[in-house]
Design a protein around this motif. Structure first.
Motif, PDB file in Angstrom:
ATOM      1  N   SER A 345     -50.933  -5.686 -31.066  1.00  0.00           N
ATOM      2  CA  SER A 345     -51.471  -4.453 -31.656  1.00  0.00           C
ATOM      3  C   SER A 345     -52.015  -4.703 -33.059  1.00  0.00           C
ATOM      4  O   SER A 345     -53.064  -4.154 -33.437  1.00  0.00           O
ATOM      5  N   THR A 378     -58.367   3.276 -33.061  1.00  0.00           N
ATOM      6  CA  THR A 378     -57.539   2.137 -32.642  1.00  0.00           C
ATOM      7  C   THR A 378     -56.087   2.332 -33.056  1.00  0.00           C
ATOM      8  O   THR A 378     -55.161   2.101 -32.267  1.00  0.00           O
ATOM      9  N   VAL A 382     -52.971   2.768 -30.401  1.00  0.00           N
ATOM     10  CA  VAL A 382     -51.832   1.839 -30.456  1.00  0.00           C
ATOM     11  C   VAL A 382     -50.533   2.592 -30.705  1.00  0.00           C
ATOM     12  O   VAL A 382     -49.501   2.341 -30.058  1.00  0.00           O
ATOM     13  N   ASN A 383     -50.572   3.545 -31.649  1.00  0.00           N
ATOM     14  CA  ASN A 383     -49.368   4.314 -31.955  1.00  0.00           C
ATOM     15  C   ASN A 383     -48.973   5.280 -30.848  1.00  0.00           C
ATOM     16  O   ASN A 383     -47.836   5.772 -30.837  1.00  0.00           O
ATOM     17  N   LEU A 386     -47.875   2.213 -27.455  1.00  0.00           N
ATOM     18  CA  LEU A 386     -46.735   1.316 -27.634  1.00  0.00           C
ATOM     19  C   LEU A 386     -45.399   2.043 -27.754  1.00  0.00           C
ATOM     20  O   LEU A 386     -44.403   1.587 -27.159  1.00  0.00           O
ATOM     21  N   SER A 419     -48.987  -1.078 -38.954  1.00  0.00           N
ATOM     22  CA  SER A 419     -50.397  -0.917 -38.578  1.00  0.00           C
ATOM     23  C   SER A 419     -51.194  -0.259 -39.701  1.00  0.00           C
ATOM     24  O   SER A 419     -52.323  -0.669 -40.007  1.00  0.00           O
TER      25      SER A 419
END
Length: 679
Positions: A345, A378, A382-383, A386, A419
């Motif tokens: 990620s 993005t 991802v958050n 995942l 991130s």
């Protein structure tokens, strides 16, 4: 007979920290009934020592007077008025007369001081009750608690807390940043912006055009002197931002400490009996059927949590050595998988950040908008993906429900903050080398993150959760409805969304001063969207859990977000050279504002400030903190020993009562045997 009495087993609550005085041990090891009244005399002497300030001339040793005066002292210090006490009229008259006599004996000054202290305590309690009634959404949260448990309610309480925190930040910004700049309309150098004002809808989403020239962003504010050289808009701007971070830090630390104290008191050191919840948990003052249903649901959820914890403890106690070894290797493999997902990620976010710096020209506005929002998209994807995978992975690790929650929180918050940190690192590196006004561009990026987070919450509520619930309600027997089912409100992920949102607000508040106001509007919208999702779309969780320890973790994660924001602000101030816009235009550094102001102060004040910022004062401050912490730790140890001693005394008192009851029953049986023989 003496040997039998010595074999009496006095049950004692033992622990390593237990400490009992020598005289108490000597008393509790005796088994002679005649020694028991000595406790009463010792209580009398202790009472006389504590009641000297109430009545110095009272030498009556009667036990009834002892009990009466003790009750009277409680009434004297009570925060309730005498007419509100649950006593009969005659007893109230007696108490009032006795209080009047006590006032005459202690003097007018002491009487006035005590009455003022009681009046102050009553006023504080009334103010607390008044402000508690002003809390928004109280009835709604009670309804959510009864239907979905205290865990879902904790999310909305946390959201309400962030709402109040941002409201306080808005007040500080309005007083220190916005009003001084609007009060002085003229003055200050002109700011040249490269963006064009097209007046399109894209300006609202990109923060460009007219929005860039508004008070929303850093470039709107200019250096203006209000009265003297020391008092200008740049100094007020800097002081307001520092005050926001400092107050936020103090409030979050206080909330975390209070939550930790509550967790310690209600954690492993405290357990409520199941029979108490069954037989004493009902509120017999409830008359509304809906309130009764909510209370019934709340008690049911509490019992489900207790049964779930007991079931897990039983399963853990029955594990064999082979099962423990297999579980250890399984957890090791799953943790390696989690690390691989996190690394992938971070690489994806880096790639999206690098690619988004290449501007697209002569393309459709929708493609341009998506390209500008490539890093936020993005990060959001991802958050979102995942943490869902983390929730699935943690179920195979066979932890307790509270441990599963905390472990998922730690992994998810590391993902979200890391991130965001990676994105900020590459963004700051790019802005310091390629952009003329990096401050405004950085504020625009934080603005876009905030806007896209709101759009993501809207899409999740009305494009994901609502269609799933509609399919299940409309076609409950279909294969698709049984496959997807109604969504559950996953508390860790929703809490982390709030932590991520507030972290973005703190990171961007220096270069987008009205970002807390935008966050208030966003939190209000999110509250009603989440309430709609919980009540209309979500099904009650099958597995309940407590939020006592998890709430401390929530606040600790929020504290980590604040620390990350402060570090990011410090890095930006050191790396961003003030450009052609903003209140610090023309200075080599932001900190020059404070140095120029200090030079205009009188010499004694300058010497005092110089000493406060020196190493000698820092050493003295650290030494004072060490002394205070040492005293607090010592006091905590003494309090723990006192608590253990009180526990021992309570258990021994119950043992005395059982011993006396046994002796009394034996005496009665002997009298019954002797009575027929004498007749």
């Amino acid at each position: 007979m003496e040997d039998n009495q010595r074999r009496v087993n006095f049950q004692r609550l033992s622990s390593e920290d237990s400490a009992i005085s020598d005289d108490s041990c000597e008393y509790y090891q005796t088994d002679i009934y005649e020694h028991l009244p000595s406790t009463l005399s010792r209580w009398k002497s202790q009472f006389r020592d504590q009641a000297e300030d109430v009545d110095d001339d009272d030498d009556d040793d009667d036990y009834d007077d002892f009990e009466y005066v003790s009750h009277l002292c409680r009434d004297w210090n009570s925060i309730q008025s005498l007419k509100m006490l649950p006593l009969c009229m005659q007893e109230k008259r007696n108490i009032r007369e006795r209080l009047h006599q006590q006032k005459l004996k202690i003097g007018h000054w002491e009487s006035w001081r005590r009455s003022q202290r009681i009046a102050w305590r009553r006023m504080v309690e009334q103010l607390k009750g008044f402000f508690s009634r002003l809390l928004p959404w109280k009835h709604t949260l009670h309804k959510i608690e009864g239907r979905f448990g205290v865990g879902v309610k904790a999310y909305f309480v946390f959201l309400r807390y962030l709402l109040g925190l941002n409201l306080l930040n808005c007040v500080i910004i309005a007083l220190s940043v916005l009003l001084p700049s609007l009060y002085i309309k003229k003055g200050g150098p002109h700011c040249n912006l490269t963006s064009k004002d097209n007046g399109s809808v894209l300006d609202v989403f990109l923060g460009s055009g007219f929005l860039e020239r508004s008070p929303v962003f850093y470039s709107f504010y200019k250096l203006k002197n209000i009265d003297k050289q020391c008092l200008n808009t740049s100094l007020l701007f800097f002081a307001g931002m520092v005050l926001i971070l400092l107050l936020s830090f103090l409030m979050i630390v206080r909330r975390t400490v209070v939550g930790y104290k509550h967790t310690w008191m209600t954690g492993n050191h405290f357990s409520m009996n199941m029979s108490y919840k069954v037989f004493c948990g009902w509120d017999f003052c409830i008359q509304d059927p809906q309130a009764a249903f909510l209370k019934h649901s709340f008690i049911k959820n509490e019992l489900k949590m207790d049964l779930e914890e007991q079931r897990f403890r039983l399963r853990v106690s029955q594990r064999t050595l082979k099962q423990k070894v297999v579980l250890f290797f399984l957890r090791l493999i799953l943790n390696i998988s989690v690390l691989a997902l996190l690394g992938g990620s971070f690489a994806l976010i880096y790639y999206a950040t690098i690619k988004s710096q290449n501007k697209l020209d002569n393309v459709h506005w929708t493609l341009k908008l998506l390209w500008e929002y490539l890093p936020p998209i993005t990060i959001t994807v991802v958050n979102f993906v995942l943490p869902q995978m983390f929730c699935v992975i943690v179920t195979f690790e066979d932890y307790s429900l509270t441990t599963q929650l905390n472990l998922t929180l730690v992994r998810s918050i590391f993902l979200k903050l890391a991130s965001l940190g990676i994105y900020l690192f590459f963004l700051i590196t790019y802005l310091t080398t390629s952009i003329q006004n990096p401050e405004t561009e950085f504020g625009k990026e934080m603005y876009k993150l905030t806007i896209f987070h709101l759009l993501a919450c809207f899409c999740n509520a009305f494009l994901v959760s609502f269609p799933r619930a509609w399919i299940v309600d409309k076609y409950p027997s279909s294969m698709l409805a049984k496959k997807i089912g109604k969504p559950e409100f996953v508390i860790p992920l929703n809490i982390l969304d709030l932590v991520y949102s507030q972290t973005v607000t703190w990171v961007g508040v220096f270069y987008c001063p009205l970002l807390p106001a935008i966050s208030i509007v966003k939190l209000l919208v999110i509250f009603y969207m989440k309430m709609f999702t919980v009540i209309r779309c979500c099904a009650p969780a099958q597995r309940m859990f407590r939020t006592t320890s998890s709430s401390v973790l929530f606040n600790f994660m929020l504290l980590l977000g604040l620390i990350m924001s402060a570090v990011t602000l410090g890095v930006n101030i050191n790396m961003f050279v003030p450009g052609t816009c903003g209140p610090f235009m023309g200075d080599s550094s932001v900190f020059n504002v404070t140095s120029e102001c200090v030079q205009t102060l009188p010499r004694p004040v300058r010497n005092g400030i110089s000493y406060i910022t020196s190493e000698a004062f820092a050493f003295a401050l650290i030494l004072a903190e060490v002394i205070i912490l040492t005293s607090l730790v010592s006091r905590g140890g003494a309090n723990r020993k006192t608590i253990e001693r009180l526990k021992d005394m309570l258990v021994m008192c119950s043992s005395d009562k059982r011993f006396l009851v046994k002796q009394h029953a034996t005496l009665i049986r002997r009298q019954r045997r002797i009575a027929p023989s004498t007749e």
